[in-house]
Design an enzyme around this catalytic site. Structure first.
Site, PDB file in Angstrom:
ATOM      1  N   ASP A 137      -8.034   8.093  -0.956  1.00 17.64           N
ATOM      2  CA  ASP A 137      -6.713   7.491  -1.108  1.00 17.64           C
ATOM      3  C   ASP A 137      -6.019   7.500   0.263  1.00 17.64           C
ATOM      4  O   ASP A 137      -6.513   8.085   1.231  1.00 17.64           O
ATOM      5  CB  ASP A 137      -5.913   8.304  -2.121  1.00 17.64           C
ATOM      6  N   GLU A 193      -5.122   3.454   4.318  1.00 20.02           N
ATOM      7  CA  GLU A 193      -4.775   2.161   4.933  1.00 20.02           C
ATOM      8  C   GLU A 193      -4.765   2.189   6.470  1.00 20.02           C
ATOM      9  O   GLU A 193      -5.086   1.138   7.051  1.00 20.02           O
ATOM     10  CB  GLU A 193      -3.412   1.682   4.411  1.00 20.02           C
ATOM     11  N   ASP A 248      -0.856   1.685  -6.721  1.00 20.52           N
ATOM     12  CA  ASP A 248       0.185   2.371  -7.498  1.00 20.52           C
ATOM     13  C   ASP A 248       1.034   1.381  -8.282  1.00 20.52           C
ATOM     14  O   ASP A 248       2.162   1.050  -7.901  1.00 20.52           O
ATOM     15  CB  ASP A 248       1.054   3.209  -6.562  1.00 20.52           C
TER      16      ASP A 248
END
Length: 964
Positions: A545, A548, A622
């Protein structure tokens, strides 16, 4: 200080939790992004770049030529490369750059084959030739010299055209002009409230922006000046440095953007550019009727908190691909291979069709043209470029249960036990960041998870697995072995001053591993070994997670673009590949942790890029517990499939918030048909495991999950099919029905393979739902889809077997216990209907074969079986069977390897169900191994269904059932 900083981060997280929507002011748009603004305002113009005819050379599979910018005489080199199966590559780079420009690595398949150009010619105005090496379709190009323009034809039809509007632009690298030094007197305006002085002030100011005051250099070193005439001809706004709020980008290499327009003559719809929350068919962002402030599609991987719907803002990942579909069903695609921040405008074509305008901050122009012409061919061509899915383990396509966070071992045991108590199958339980020792990855909280191996062994005994989260930010703590070793070995990304990059994330002050470095990837993989990762076992898999990467105090919650990676490349050059490389490293590490290297990995990643499908699964990030987010999941997942990322899902129930029982139930019904099926929830969300809502919801959710498990043989076969064809598993209707004008824009219903059509219910109290059943075939579908029946398409309700003609919209009753699912006439689906605790316990269970007849009384399908976990299938250890029904005969024939020691291949065929049988047969017989026997059967005249009971033939045998 560390304790204080940790408290600040916790406060930051709390602010995130109570916010209701994304704060757009924290994210840039084209209007406040220099390179985008410069390229987007380029007018449709005349001659700007021209090919030098005397430099054109054609040799084998390559054409090269020089291109001149007529305004400044800067020279670029063009190369076109012909690849097999209708693929053409166009590359443009500076001929003699001041320094190298970044070229994307590790995405295009190494075995991509070249094939020579044929029938080539070159005059003073154009060069032409044929490419792609096809004996079926004719692919040829026409390269115009002045101005530079490339046209690509398929079967003499112009399909794509580049630089038709003369928007090609390549900012050459240069030394910095002598400009006035930046001082406090002439610094660009930065609102005082945007310059926090302490972390606490930053938290008070904004949810996402926690940053120190900008660095203001005292002066700029002398550089050789650029000529005034050149400066006058180029708009270099924000070219040498740029501010966003309090964040300063030093841009040491100056302007380096690239831009080009690509037209799709005749196209009616464009698809792709994941990840965005707009519809499947890309909307126009420029042109008549488009608001002046509408922004282009942006590809820049970002952690966007509670993302908005129907928005072209960047999200967690990006694949720079577009597929175009014209009125004849002809399909083509382009891949813009660039890892820097990229914007894409969509508009109506200047004459007909659709136009796109691409602009990236750095790198080179590197475009692949995938010329189809059938939809299936374009997906195959893209798979040849970037690869197919990594064949997952069987458990990975079953049901996953996740929550931020299951608080301790007793909690895990309780959830695991409740699945058994409520007789609901599941395969994987997940642990979020709280399982670690203070957000130090590769560790365990010794208070709450004192015996991690025992915990894993208890779920392993039921055939289940566990997944833990491991993020890329490493807590800055000299006592943390991962950090101290990474720092000592120099494995971190550097800031522009050469120091280890420091940012804030869940642990507080953190450094970020440089996954673009192959040595870092190898080191990271070694940390996943069972000997290094204490408390891990062979049933523990990984979730990446925040990759990015997410940096709480960075610009746009990400990393400064002038950070420096392996090889001296700036972060701006590689940003969109950061998560890709982490995903790669984790996947390779999980394979390598076994001495035999014979266990397929499972890694879920939030960030992605072209080629991510080779490394694992993706989810849509999310989302929120809202009906609108349930509805948005379908087009988002379909777009991911266009981008080759077929193993994808959305958090069932919505990550943020608390879904009412009806919403949660409807989401489970939809999620059971996502390729990746996981329920997940935020730390502050109430518990919502399948039994929490009570009856009737528990029973309905149980049925949805069991329905997924019954179809696992079908799903697994579709995943195998992707490894051979690149076709998505969850498919848009246009892929199978490219000339059905009613289907081309639909994104609220979808196909699973070719056999099932699913229409999720995505509104409250929706007791009736309209469903369009496609019915218009085309020459493309007939040529490249084995199941097409054209205008005679038939669909059967999956549960009631009620028959419906294609080409109509039905009003389907949808009480809470039902969503519309239809089986396509002409398809055969393998199933296993025994209820087990987990998928591994189903290996030897018997099969049901469900046959839905088309208008000609025929059907076909397939079944792929292997051991469900190892790479032995690559050595021929698998079974592949072809099912056909025609002339009242059902046949099962081996069409691939038929050897596998641990595949459950001796499992029996328990039932054969024939839907759409016009009449009752007099007799049903089985022929296998040279012997014929009579079988028992039932026939329901009201539903036209035959059920053959207990053929009792092993699934790995060739056999025939005759309906006399």
């Amino acid at each position: 200080m560390r304790v204080r900083l940790a408290l600040v981060v916790l406060l930051f997280c709390g602010l995130l939790a109570i916010s209701e929507a994304v704060d757009r002011s924290k994210f840039r748009t084209c209007e406040n992004t220099g390179f985008c603004k410069r390229n987007r305002k380029l007018p449709d113009r005349g001659l700007s770049y021209q090919v030098q005819p005397a430099t054109v050379q054609i040799s084998g599979s390559s054409l090269t030529a020089d291109i001149i910018n007529v305004h400044n005489n800067h020279t670029f080199v063009l190369e076109m490369i012909s690849h097999e199966n209708g693929i053409l590559r166009l590359k443009v780079d500076e001929k003699a750059p001041l320094r190298p420009r970044y070229k994307v690595q590790d995405v295009i398949m190494e075995d991509l084959k070249k094939v020579g150009f044929t029938k080539t010619s070159s005059t003073g105005h154009t060069a032409t030739g044929h490419f792609g090496g096809s004996s079926v379709d004719d692919y040829h190009f026409r390269l115009h010299f002045a101005p530079f323009r490339l046209e690509v034809y398929v079967n003499n039809v112009l399909t794509t055209s580049t630089n038709g509007r003369n928007l090609f632009n390549m900012e050459h690298l240069r030394d910095k002009a002598i400009l006035p030094p930046i001082t406090q007197d002439n610094m660009p305006d930065v609102p005082a409230e945007d310059v926090p002085h302490t972390p606490e002030e930053a938290i008070d100011q904004a949810e996402h922006e926690i940053a120190p005051a900008p660095h203001i250099p005292e002066s700029i070193p002398d550089q050789p000046p650029v000529s005034a005439s050149e400066l006058n001809k180029e708009d270099l706004t924000d070219a040498w440095e740029e501010y966003f709020g309090s964040h300063h980008d030093s841009k040491p290499n100056g302007p380096s953007s690239v831009s080009m327009d690509i037209a799709f003559p005749g196209a009616k719809h464009l698809y792709g550019l994941p990840e965005h929350t707009t519809g499947l068919s890309l909307r126009n962002t420029r042109g008549a009727g488009i608001p002046e402030g509408d922004m282009p599609y942006r590809l820049y991987n970002l952690d966007v908190f509670e993302y908005e719907l129907d928005n072209t803002m960047a999200l967690y990942g990006g694949v720079p691909i577009i597929m175009a579909l014209d009125a004849e069903g002809r399909t083509s695609g382009v891949l813009w291979l660039n890892a820097a921040e990229t914007f894409v405008d969509i508009s109506e074509g200047t004459q007909s069709g659709k136009d796109s305008h691409w602009f990236s901050e750095s790198g080179i122009v590197d475009v692949f043209f995938m010329m189809g012409p059938a939809p299936r061919q374009v997906f195959k061509q893209y798979a040849e470029l970037t690869g197919t899915l990594a064949m997952p383990q069987m458990f990975a396509i079953a049901y996953h249960q996740c929550k931020w966070n299951y608080k301790d071992q007793a909690d895990v045991a309780g959830v695991d036990g409740n699945f058994d108590q409520y007789d609901i199958p599941y395969d994987v339980i997940w642990l979020d960041i709280e399982h670690t020792d203070g957000k130090r990855y590769f560790t365990w909280d010794s208070t709450h998870f004192p015996s991690p191996t025992e915990m894993q062994d208890s779920i392993k005994a039921k055939g289940r697995k566990m997944v833990v989260i491991i993020d890329p930010h490493i807590k800055t703590d000299s006592g943390y072995h991962i950090h101290s070793e990474a720092k000592e070995k120099g494995l971190y990304i550097k800031n522009k001053d050469g120091q280890d990059y420091d940012g804030w994330c869940w642990p507080g002050s953190s450094s970020y591993l440089d996954f673009t470095n192959p040595d870092v990837r190898k080191w990271w993989g070694d940390k996943l070994s069972l000997s290094s990762y204490k408390g891990s076992t062979d049933i523990l898999y990984v979730w990446n997670d925040m990759n990015e990467p997410s940096v709480f105090n960075g610009p746009e919650v990400s990393m400064y673009k002038d950070a420096v990676h392996h090889g001296g490349w700036e972060h701006r050059d590689v940003h969109n590949m950061y998560g890709y490389y982490m995903h790669m490293a984790t996947s390779q590490g999980l394979v390598s942790r076994h001495p035999s290297h014979n266990d397929r990995s499972f890694v879920l990643s939030r960030a992605f890029f072209a080629g991510t499908q080779r490394h694992g699964a993706i989810w849509t990030g999310d989302n929120a517990a809202q009906w609108s987010h349930l509805a948005a999941a379908q087009p988002m997942l379909l777009s991911l499939g266009v981008g080759g990322i077929a193993f994808a899902g959305a958090d069932v129930g919505g990550f943020f918030g608390n879904p009412e029982p009806e919403l949660l139930t409807r989401w489970y019904q939809a999620g059971a048909y996502y390729p990746f099926f996981r329920a997940h929830a935020h730390l502050d969300s109430r518990r919502r495991e399948p039994w929490v809502a009570g009856e009737p919801h528990t029973s309905i959710v149980r049925d949805a999950i069991r329905g997924r498990y019954a179809l696992l043989p079908f799903w697994y076969t579709l995943f195998y099919e992707n490894t051979q064809t690149g076709l998505p598993i969850m498919r848009p209707l246009w892929l199978e029905f490219p000339t059905d004008t009613n289907a081309l824009h639909l994104d609220d219903e979808f196909l699973v393979g070719t056999a099932l059509l699913v229409k999720p219910v995505s509104a409250a109290n929706q007791m009736n739902t309209k469903v369009y059943l496609p019915g218009t075939g085309s020459k493309w579908t007939n040529l490249f889809s084995s199941s097409s029946n054209g205008a005679d398409e038939i669909w059967y309700d999956y549960l009631s077997h009620t028959k419906h003609a294609g080409g109509q919209t039905l009003d389907v009753s949808t009480p809470l216990e039902k969503i519309p699912v239809f089986q396509r006439g002409g398809s055969i689906i393998p199933k296993k209907e025994r209820v087990r605790r987990s998928s591994s316990q189903m290996t030897n269970d018997p099969y049901t074969i469900q046959i839905a007849l088309n208008a000609k009384g025929a059907a076909e399908g397939s079944l792929y079986i292997d051991d469900g976990h190892s790479f032995d299938y690559k050595k021929g250890q698998y079974h592949l069977r072809n099912f056909t029904f025609s002339d009242n005969k059902f046949k099962s024939v081996s069409v691939g390897s038929n050897t596998c020691r641990e595949c459950g291949a001796q499992a029996a065929v328990e039932r054969v169900v024939v839907i759409g049988a016009a009449s009752r047969p007099n007799k049903v017989t089985l022929t296998a191994k040279g012997a014929t026997s009579t079988l028992d059967f039932d026939y329901n005249a009201a539903t036209s269904v035959i059920v053959v009971r207990k053929p009792s033939v092993a699934i790995d045998q060739d056999f025939e059932i005759q309906f006399n």
